[in-house]
Write an enzyme that holds these catalytic residues in place. Structure first.
Site, PDB file in Angstrom:
ATOM      1  N   CYS A  88      23.808  35.558 -12.191  1.00 57.50           N
ATOM      2  CA  CYS A  88      24.412  36.896 -12.299  1.00 57.50           C
ATOM      3  C   CYS A  88      23.765  37.921 -11.380  1.00 57.50           C
ATOM      4  O   CYS A  88      24.233  39.055 -11.296  1.00 57.50           O
ATOM      5  CB  CYS A  88      24.336  37.377 -13.741  1.00 57.50           C
ATOM      6  SG  CYS A  88      25.266  36.340 -14.890  1.00 57.50           S
ATOM      7  N   CYS A 213      29.310  41.647 -27.012  1.00 56.05           N
ATOM      8  CA  CYS A 213      29.402  40.686 -25.915  1.00 56.05           C
ATOM      9  C   CYS A 213      30.281  41.235 -24.795  1.00 56.05           C
ATOM     10  O   CYS A 213      31.371  41.759 -25.066  1.00 56.05           O
ATOM     11  CB  CYS A 213      30.005  39.372 -26.399  1.00 56.05           C
ATOM     12  SG  CYS A 213      29.221  38.698 -27.891  1.00 56.05           S
ATOM     13  N   LYS A 340      29.815  45.581 -20.026  1.00 51.12           N
ATOM     14  CA  LYS A 340      30.602  45.593 -21.253  1.00 51.12           C
ATOM     15  C   LYS A 340      32.015  46.105 -21.023  1.00 51.12           C
ATOM     16  O   LYS A 340      32.974  45.565 -21.578  1.00 51.12           O
ATOM     17  CB  LYS A 340      29.892  46.454 -22.302  1.00 51.12           C
ATOM     18  CG  LYS A 340      30.626  46.564 -23.636  1.00 51.12           C
ATOM     19  CD  LYS A 340      30.678  45.219 -24.329  1.00 51.12           C
ATOM     20  CE  LYS A 340      31.402  45.297 -25.656  1.00 51.12           C
ATOM     21  NZ  LYS A 340      32.838  45.593 -25.540  1.00 51.12           N
ATOM     22  N   HIS A 344      32.590  42.017 -15.617  1.00 48.22           N
ATOM     23  CA  HIS A 344      31.529  41.169 -15.068  1.00 48.22           C
ATOM     24  C   HIS A 344      32.082  40.012 -14.233  1.00 48.22           C
ATOM     25  O   HIS A 344      32.019  38.853 -14.636  1.00 48.22           O
ATOM     26  CB  HIS A 344      30.664  40.636 -16.207  1.00 48.22           C
ATOM     27  CG  HIS A 344      29.456  39.881 -15.757  1.00 48.22           C
ATOM     28  ND1 HIS A 344      28.830  40.093 -14.541  1.00 48.22           N
ATOM     29  CD2 HIS A 344      28.746  38.893 -16.379  1.00 48.22           C
ATOM     30  CE1 HIS A 344      27.808  39.286 -14.428  1.00 48.22           C
ATOM     31  NE2 HIS A 344      27.730  38.538 -15.522  1.00 48.22           N
TER      32      HIS A 344
END
Length: 400
Positions: A88, A213, A340, A344
């Site tokens: 990431c 998540c 969030k 992503h």
């Protein structure tokens, strides 16, 4: 002796696509969308770019390997294109390559671009996990939510904070990010939620619920960098320059023995210490205007606030509940919505974070604009709590 790169490289321009379930676009379309904004902002021609770095993490399901996808999508003039991947932290890795090329004198103008196009797979999360010599034996059934949920229990045990208090702090983190994301027209999720919605959401991996998540998005982001001298010669004023770039990678210590208690990230602390030294920052709580951290899960953000030495150890949960990290707090965090809510797409996320810091410093963040921010920081974390890579970038007004 190494002296770092503080103020040796300026950001000429940045661009970012709309993030989300981009059924309307393929990966190349997203690259072009981000690049067109970036190069218009930079005020240069494609022919002036000397080299490029291209980040994408799970290339098998969209663009494929090598630097070719970027070069072809943008019709780059047969320049070097290096594809990078570091979980990431991939987007920040592409930025690091471009910045180092300029700082070293190997390039006058360099491009960093990251993309990820995963929603077309139809898979709800990331479509693969890392393999390794022993991974299939000792964490064959590991999941990202399950692994990161253990941070919360370790943190609760170490600091004597009840799980109810931690759960409420995590919920406030998500509420804050949704409030910020609702003001961002490029964000994947743009809906305000309340704390009761978070607390009563379905459980994913205790104590992480649905709203703790982050999801998976499609998107791209780009940056063009050069030296401050070249930027000024092009008529650029109010330069945003790079203050520090640091990367720390696990060496197996966390997974090997119990000297690591599972309540924090060793790599983030190491990278933060080096980054602050490089940037000349000794009081981050007072000197950092705003930051973006890797909120793959709300508990990750909570722990990272301490690992970045902005909150004291064991006190981030209280700072969160006190509003310290809200948009109107002392050090706003995730002012663009974070992973969030902005989303992503792995290969683009680090650059997306920098895009927000850059626009905030220049006063161009629209409804999200903070009052006179001078120094912004971004943090990426890729992997699992026990085995990861952590990158930190600090940017701000040139000369400060």
């Amino acid at each position: 002796m190494a002296t770092g790169i503080k103020d040796k490289v300026a950001i000429l321009g940045m661009g970012c696509s709309k993030f989300g379930e981009r059924w309307d676009a393929d990966a190349e379309d997203l690259i072009v969308e981000a690049y067109e904004e970036c190069i218009a902002d930079a005020g240069v021609e494609t022919s002036q770019i000397d080299a490029a770095w291209f980040s994408t993490a799970i290339e098998e399901v969209h663009v494929g390997k090598s630097g070719l996808p970027l070069s072809i999508a943008l019709r780059l003039p047969n320049i070097p294109v290096t594809r990078v991947e570091n979980y990431c932290a991939s987007g920040t890795e592409s930025f690091r390559g471009a910045v180092y090329a300029v700082a070293s004198g190997a390039a006058d103008i360099a491009l960093a671009c990251g993309v990820e196009k995963l929603k077309d797979t139809g898979y709800g999360g990331l479509p693969q996990r890392s393999r390794g010599a022993v991974n299939s034996m000792y964490w064959a059934n590991a999941s990202a939510p399950g692994s990161f949920a253990q941070l919360a229990t370790a943190y609760s045990t170490k600091h004597g904070v009840s799980m109810d208090e931690i759960k409420r702090a995590m919920a406030q983190i998500s509420v804050k990010s949704h409030e910020n994301g609702a003001k961002n027209p490029k964000a994947h999720l743009q809906k305000v939620i309340d704390i009761d919605t978070v607390l009563n959401a379905p459980m994913v991996a205790a104590p992480l619920g649905l709203f703790d998540c982050c999801g998976v998005s499609d998107g791209a982001a780009a940056a063009i960098v050069t030296t401050p001298e070249i930027a000024r010669s092009m008529g650029k004023h109010d330069l945003v320059s790079v203050k520090a770039l640091q990367l720390a990678v696990s060496n197996g210590q966390e997974a090997s023995h119990n000297s690591w208690d599972g309540s924090y990230f060793i790599t983030t602390r190491k990278a933060a210490e080096r980054a602050y030294k490089e940037a000349g920052i000794d009081k981050p709580r007072d000197q950092i205007s705003m930051f973006e951290c890797h909120d793959c899960f709300s508990v990750t953000e909570l722990v990272t606030m301490e690992d970045l030495y902005i909150s004291e150890e064991g006190e981030a949960w209280q700072d969160v509940l006190d509003g310290f990290y809200n948009a109107d707090g002392q050090v706003p965090c995730q002012i663009d919505g974070g992973l969030k809510c902005f989303g992503h797409p792995i290969g683009a996320s680090g650059l997306r974070m920098l895009y927000e810091m850059y626009n905030q410093v220049l006063g161009r963040a629209g409804d999200r604009q903070l009052e006179n921010p001078t120094i912004g920081m971004t943090h990426n974390l890729g992997g699992f709590p026990h085995q990861n890579v952590s990158s930190i970038a600090i940017v701000g007004k040139h000369g400060l």
